[in-house]
Scaffold this motif. Sequence first.
Motif, short mmCIF file in Angstrom:
data_model
loop_
_atom_site.label_atom_id
_atom_site.label_comp_id
_atom_site.label_asym_id
_atom_site.label_seq_id
_atom_site.Cartn_x
_atom_site.Cartn_y
_atom_site.Cartn_z
N VAL A 167 12.36 -8.52 -7.02
CA VAL A 167 12.15 -6.75 -8.13
C VAL A 167 12.48 -6.02 -6.95
CG1 VAL A 167 10.52 -5.18 -9.04
CG2 VAL A 167 11.32 -7.96 -9.75
N TYR A 168 12.95 -4.52 -6.99
CA TYR A 168 12.40 -3.64 -5.87
C TYR A 168 11.97 -2.55 -6.33
CZ TYR A 168 16.65 -5.79 -4.26
OH TYR A 168 17.86 -6.57 -3.37
N LEU A 169 11.51 -2.09 -5.27
CA LEU A 169 10.29 -1.07 -4.99
C LEU A 169 10.66 -0.18 -4.37
CD1 LEU A 169 6.67 -3.08 -5.04
CD2 LEU A 169 8.20 -1.69 -7.24
N ALA A 170 10.12 1.38 -4.44
CA ALA A 170 10.88 2.17 -3.60
C ALA A 170 9.43 3.10 -4.12
CB ALA A 170 12.19 3.75 -4.28
N PHE A 171 9.14 3.24 -2.34
CA PHE A 171 7.60 4.05 -2.79
C PHE A 171 7.73 4.86 -0.71
CE2 PHE A 171 5.60 1.61 0.63
CZ PHE A 171 7.12 0.48 0.33
N SER A 172 5.88 5.84 -0.90
CA SER A 172 6.13 6.72 -0.03
C SER A 172 5.18 5.72 0.78
CB SER A 172 5.48 8.18 -0.27
OG SER A 172 4.58 7.47 -1.59
N ASP A 173 5.92 5.52 2.23
CA ASP A 173 4.91 4.27 3.12
C ASP A 173 3.86 5.80 3.81
OD1 ASP A 173 4.51 2.42 4.23
OD2 ASP A 173 5.62 3.11 6.14
N ALA A 174 2.84 4.86 4.13
CA ALA A 174 2.04 5.37 5.26
C ALA A 174 2.35 5.28 6.39
CB ALA A 174 0.38 6.13 5.14
N ASP A 175 2.18 6.46 7.76
CA ASP A 175 1.51 5.98 9.25
C ASP A 175 0.92 6.67 9.72
OD1 ASP A 175 1.86 4.08 11.09
OD2 ASP A 175 3.25 5.98 12.41
N GLY A 176 -0.79 6.62 9.53
CA GLY A 176 -1.11 7.10 9.73
C GLY A 176 -1.65 8.70 8.28
N ASP A 177 -1.16 10.29 8.72
CA ASP A 177 -1.35 10.81 8.12
C ASP A 177 0.19 11.53 7.94
OD1 ASP A 177 -0.85 11.76 10.35
OD2 ASP A 177 -2.33 13.47 10.27
N VAL A 178 0.84 10.44 8.35
CA VAL A 178 2.29 10.46 7.61
C VAL A 178 3.21 9.94 7.29
CG1 VAL A 178 3.00 12.18 9.61
CG2 VAL A 178 3.51 9.70 10.32
N SER A 179 4.14 9.99 6.71
CA SER A 179 5.14 9.36 5.30
C SER A 179 6.20 9.37 5.66
CB SER A 179 3.74 9.53 4.04
OG SER A 179 4.47 11.02 3.29
N ALA B 236 0.70 -1.36 0.01
CA ALA B 236 0.09 -0.11 -0.10
C ALA B 236 0.90 1.41 -0.16
CB ALA B 236 -1.31 -0.13 1.18
N VAL B 237 0.76 2.28 -0.62
CA VAL B 237 1.30 3.72 -0.93
C VAL B 237 0.44 4.24 -0.67
CG1 VAL B 237 2.93 2.93 -2.20
CG2 VAL B 237 0.73 4.11 -2.81
N PHE C 243 14.50 -1.18 3.00
CA PHE C 243 14.45 -0.06 4.19
C PHE C 243 13.46 0.81 4.23
CE2 PHE C 243 14.97 4.24 4.67
CZ PHE C 243 15.66 5.08 5.45
N GLU C 244 13.38 1.10 5.55
CA GLU C 244 12.46 1.50 6.71
C GLU C 244 12.79 2.70 7.71
OE1 GLU C 244 10.01 -1.74 8.33
OE2 GLU C 244 8.42 -0.05 7.83
N ALA C 245 12.62 3.68 7.66
CA ALA C 245 13.36 4.99 8.54
C ALA C 245 12.51 4.48 9.45
CB ALA C 245 13.32 6.02 7.84
N PRO C 246 12.93 4.76 10.90
CA PRO C 246 12.23 5.14 12.08
C PRO C 246 10.82 5.97 12.14
CG PRO C 246 14.45 4.81 12.98
CD PRO C 246 14.27 4.99 11.11
N LYS C 247 9.83 5.52 12.86
CA LYS C 247 8.39 6.26 12.69
C LYS C 247 8.72 7.68 12.25
CE LYS C 247 5.79 2.62 10.87
NZ LYS C 247 6.49 2.15 9.81
N LYS C 248 9.63 8.24 14.08
CA LYS C 248 9.82 9.33 14.06
C LYS C 248 10.02 10.47 12.97
CE LYS C 248 14.26 9.06 16.03
NZ LYS C 248 15.09 8.71 17.02
N PHE C 249 10.66 9.92 12.32
CA PHE C 249 11.19 10.46 10.55
C PHE C 249 10.28 11.09 9.84
CE2 PHE C 249 15.44 9.04 12.40
CZ PHE C 249 15.89 10.01 12.89
N TYR C 250 8.94 9.80 10.34
CA TYR C 250 7.95 10.14 9.14
C TYR C 250 6.94 11.76 9.38
CZ TYR C 250 7.84 5.89 7.35
OH TYR C 250 7.55 4.23 7.01
N THR C 251 6.98 12.08 8.22
CA THR C 251 6.18 13.98 8.12
C THR C 251 5.12 13.89 7.59
OG1 THR C 251 6.88 15.61 7.15
CG2 THR C 251 8.18 14.17 6.63
N ASN C 252 4.22 15.00 7.83
CA ASN C 252 2.78 15.28 7.56
C ASN C 252 3.24 15.96 5.46
OD1 ASN C 252 3.21 17.72 8.30
ND2 ASN C 252 1.81 18.03 9.13
#
Length: 440
Positions: free
Chosen positions: A174-186, A150-151, A207-216
Amino acid sequence: MEELYAQHCQVCHGEKLEGGLGASLIDGEWRSDGSIRTLMDILRNGQPEFGMPGFAGQLSESEMRALVIYIQEREKYALEQPPKPEPGTKNVYSVAGERFRLEKVASGLATPWSVAFLPEGRFLVTEKLGGLRIIEANGKFGEPIKRTPAVFNKGQGGLLEVALHPDYAKNGWVYLAFSDADGDVSMTKIVRGKISGNNWVEQETIFEAPKKFYTNRGHHFGCRIAFDDKGYLFFSIGERGQQEQAQDTIRPNGKIHRIHDDGRIPSDNPFVENGFLTIWSYGNRNPQGLDFHPETGVLWESEHGPRGGDELNVIQRGANYGWPIVTYGMNYNGTPITSETSRPGMEQPIHYWTPSIAVCGIDFYEGDAFPSWKNRLLVGSLRQQELHLITLDGESVVRDEIILEDRGRVRDVASGPDGAIYLVLNSPDELARLVSQPKD
Ligand code: HEC
């Protein structure tokens, strides 16, 4: 910027910069050498002997810098002569020593973003809304592949990059890069998986960044992927609309990253001691193109800059590319960002575009169909709808030619295994290609 020009310059240089009491600023002719440094000097101190007043006390350094960018934009637009199809044809061009036909491969896609080449002439294409599609050699395609991640399809986010492992024929990754959502931040995320029938299977998070770096913020996800020949995967994350964070090496945004092809973090990355572990370089605004030079193995990057500040860089380990401390651009609304274009300890771009072309995907041409373009760099542009061909001498640009214009926004460009040059276009949403034609 228009107002600043109208208020201080128009009376002598004309409403359209065409000249009057003062010289034309758009005829491509400068009495001086026309360099940024000289023009800044003329604006500061004037040329009393010719009747050009100085503006040092009246305008700030960054306002004068923005005026120079404005003059360069207007000059470029005034002088530009876009390549045109040959007389009597719609799609055949003779440019830069080669002859090609622009061909549609597939249409009816929904905002395609990236293309990868499958065996037997088939293609994998991402659609921003989340679709990953197999396109047959004849251009036909069916339903999107099922069970892809889901993106976060907002702003510039979505399913963006697709890339095959260099050993895809053996391992099927096959590699995919996308914007990952966590509620309304990504935030930018990378996974790999395999395609079985029309299903996405065996997914692994790479690769996945810690959720504290997700932004609206909804923009600047980066998302290009490039593999070197030593098993490393490089990828980009834009600064996510938070300019100053590009300089902060404990954060993932505004960076080029390096990991192993399975997601492990190399122990010799430059910030493993005291920063974000995967960072390879920083101060990168929104990198939209990444490719290794086929002969030198050096990593080249294109970076979507502000207005007047699109960049082409050579990426070095641990280096700072300066955003937003130094830039050749100004804000989109014409207000200045800074007057500084360089500082010790910050890398200079190999090339920059003023006016901005909205630089996007890049690829070195590796085919044989256009012999004189071998190992030259292809560069796509969104806003100017241009395809550029860049001739290099080592790490300097000798020539920057437009080889196609006004045929759609060029999101991605890729040198195909058949020697054709493939374009992922937006408006119209198409996969197209440049096919070599006999020269007569
Ligand atoms: C009072 C009239 C006047 C005003 C106001 C004025 N200029 Fe000029 N400017 C001139 C004249 C006259 C010259 C020299 C003309 C020539 O090169 O033949 C000149 C030269 C220049 C040059 C150098 C051109 C070259 O060929 O090297 C630049 C750049 C320039 N002006 C920019 C500006 C900008 C930007 C502004 C507004 C901030 C401005 N000028 C305001 C009269 C003016």
